[in-house]
Design a protein around this motif. Structure first.
Motif, mmCIF file in Angstrom:
data_model
loop_
_atom_site.group_PDB
_atom_site.id
_atom_site.type_symbol
_atom_site.label_atom_id
_atom_site.label_comp_id
_atom_site.label_asym_id
_atom_site.label_seq_id
_atom_site.Cartn_x
_atom_site.Cartn_y
_atom_site.Cartn_z
ATOM 1 N N TRP A 160 7.942 4.864 -14.140
ATOM 2 C CA TRP A 160 7.085 4.809 -12.952
ATOM 3 C C TRP A 160 7.946 4.378 -11.763
ATOM 4 O O TRP A 160 8.346 3.221 -11.665
ATOM 5 N N ASN A 161 8.282 5.320 -10.889
ATOM 6 C CA ASN A 161 9.167 5.042 -9.754
ATOM 7 C C ASN A 161 8.377 5.114 -8.448
ATOM 8 O O ASN A 161 7.804 6.158 -8.119
ATOM 9 N N VAL A 162 8.358 4.002 -7.725
ATOM 10 C CA VAL A 162 7.615 3.918 -6.472
ATOM 11 C C VAL A 162 8.484 3.231 -5.425
ATOM 12 O O VAL A 162 9.149 2.223 -5.713
ATOM 13 N N ARG A 163 8.489 3.798 -4.213
ATOM 14 C CA ARG A 163 9.216 3.180 -3.102
ATOM 15 C C ARG A 163 8.279 3.001 -1.907
ATOM 16 O O ARG A 163 7.372 3.800 -1.697
ATOM 17 N N LEU A 164 8.540 1.949 -1.164
ATOM 18 C CA LEU A 164 7.765 1.666 0.038
ATOM 19 C C LEU A 164 8.742 1.466 1.196
ATOM 20 O O LEU A 164 9.647 0.636 1.115
ATOM 21 N N GLU A 165 8.572 2.244 2.262
ATOM 22 C CA GLU A 165 9.427 2.137 3.441
ATOM 23 C C GLU A 165 8.541 1.916 4.667
ATOM 24 O O GLU A 165 7.650 2.721 4.947
ATOM 25 N N ILE A 166 8.790 0.813 5.391
ATOM 26 C CA ILE A 166 7.962 0.466 6.556
ATOM 27 C C ILE A 166 8.873 0.095 7.721
ATOM 28 O O ILE A 166 9.886 -0.584 7.544
ATOM 29 N N GLU A 167 8.496 0.537 8.913
ATOM 30 C CA GLU A 167 9.136 0.100 10.153
ATOM 31 C C GLU A 167 8.061 -0.512 11.042
ATOM 32 O O GLU A 167 7.030 0.122 11.307
ATOM 33 N N ARG A 168 8.304 -1.731 11.518
ATOM 34 C CA ARG A 168 7.323 -2.442 12.330
ATOM 35 C C ARG A 168 7.960 -2.856 13.648
ATOM 36 O O ARG A 168 8.964 -3.575 13.663
ATOM 37 N N ASP A 169 7.383 -2.390 14.746
ATOM 38 C CA ASP A 169 7.823 -2.765 16.084
ATOM 39 C C ASP A 169 6.921 -3.883 16.584
ATOM 40 O O ASP A 169 5.726 -3.678 16.831
ATOM 41 N N LEU A 170 7.489 -5.075 16.708
ATOM 42 C CA LEU A 170 6.716 -6.231 17.161
ATOM 43 C C LEU A 170 6.620 -6.204 18.684
ATOM 44 O O LEU A 170 7.624 -6.054 19.383
ATOM 45 N N GLN A 171 5.388 -6.346 19.195
ATOM 46 C CA GLN A 171 5.152 -6.324 20.636
ATOM 47 C C GLN A 171 4.968 -7.755 21.158
ATOM 48 O O GLN A 171 4.552 -8.657 20.419
ATOM 49 N N LEU A 172 5.265 -7.946 22.437
ATOM 50 C CA LEU A 172 5.169 -9.287 23.020
ATOM 51 C C LEU A 172 3.741 -9.828 22.979
ATOM 52 O O LEU A 172 3.538 -11.049 22.893
#
Length: 312
Positions: A160-172
């Motif tokens: 069972w192969n699972v990947r999670l990729e996330i990009e988060r841009d933090l705002q002021l």
């Protein structure tokens, strides 16, 4: 002699590749366009139908589809044979005498030249690859002269192969602009395709949205896309973009804490209601990566010992 040996080896490689291609084409052709029947009563619940009848009717149960595949494979010159299996048992110790109750499923295997097996009732599995639910299951090979000694299908340590990729841009102002992808490979992708099978595009997106909200919160309204939903051999990808609501504004000297809630969600998928076979796979490989981007006016500060990155 060396040239002759290399020529023979290349010829053998091409022969094996032709065998694999033929078996994979048969696997796709036997299962893709024909419907499966889960339960049958009477003699036809035990005895497979004639392959020509299954071909004409374009539906059948596991025995019918396996018999059709084996017949087609043998006509193509491949060494194929049916195998009885149990979808609920991993040990043959309880099988003291042959029992039609013990075995509840049938698959097909073919030598090309190593053994490869296929479940014709699992159209979303990879070509010539059993679904994860049959890993380590008890098997009983059926030859022309009767049954062999019971054994087991192989059990990959990681299925069972699972990947999670996330990009988060933090705002002021405290909001977060997020883009992410859940990536399923191999048998994990097949299981997700099974869940999507039979759903309309709108229903598939609702299913993906419910899964997203189960991890990240009911109040979010993500924009979702499902990639490779019907393309076997490729990873199934659920991509999203969403703007998280404003929290506390980000200021100089503030701390930001986050966590990965997706691993717990994945582990729920691995549980079954079957007490004899509680997991559909013997192993999970999970990789989660989250990248954060700060506003240009801010920079991360490292607490603890100073690091001189330019040093050698």
């Amino acid at each position: 002699l060396r040239r002759l040996r290399l020529k023979q080896e290349r010829r053998e490689v091409r022969r094996i590749q032709r065998m694999l291609d033929a078996a994979e084409n048969l696997s796709a052709g036997s299962g893709d366009s024909r419907r499966r029947v889960l339960f049958e009563r009477g003699a036809e619940g035990v005895i497979p139908r004639d392959s020509q009848l299954t071909l004409e009717r374009r539906f059948g149960d596991c025995k019918d589809m396996t018999t059709l595949f084996v017949d087609l494979a043998r006509q193509a010159g491949l060494d194929a044979y049916p195998v009885l299996t149990s979808s609920t048992r991993e040990r043959a110790s309880g099988l003291l005498v042959p029992s039609g109750v013990y075995f509840d499923h049938m698959v097909a295997c073919v030598l090309v030249p190593d053994e490869r097996c296929v479940d014709l009732t699992s159209p979303n599995a990879e070509p010539l690859q059993l679904p994860a639910s049959l890993a380590a299951s008890v098997r009983l090979d059926l030859g022309d002269e009767g049954a062999e000694v019971p054994g087991n299908f192989p059990a990959p340590p990681i299925a069972w192969n699972v990947r999670l990729e996330i990009e988060r841009d933090l705002q002021l102002d405290g909001s977060v602009v997020e883009r992410g992808r859940r990536i399923y490979d191999g048998t994990a992708a097949a299981a997700q395709r099974d869940a999507l099978s039979g759903k309309t595009r709108e229903q598939q997106l609702v299913w993906a949205r419910d899964g997203f909200r189960a991890v990240f919160g009911e109040s979010l309204e993500p924009k979702l896309e499902i990639e490779n939903a019907t393309e076997l051999g490729k990873p199934l990808i659920i991509a999203w973009s969403v703007t998280r609501p404003k929290a506390a504004p980000i200021e100089a000297g503030a701390e930001y804490a986050d966590y990965d809630g997706f691993l717990g969600f994945v582990s729920q998928d691995l549980r079954t209601e079957n007490r004899n076979h509680p997991f559909p796979t013997n192993g999970l490989r999970y990789a989660g990566r989250t990248r954060y981007r700060l506003p240009p006016s801010l920079a991360p500060r490292l607490w603890g010992p100073a690091v001189h990155y330019a040093s050698e």
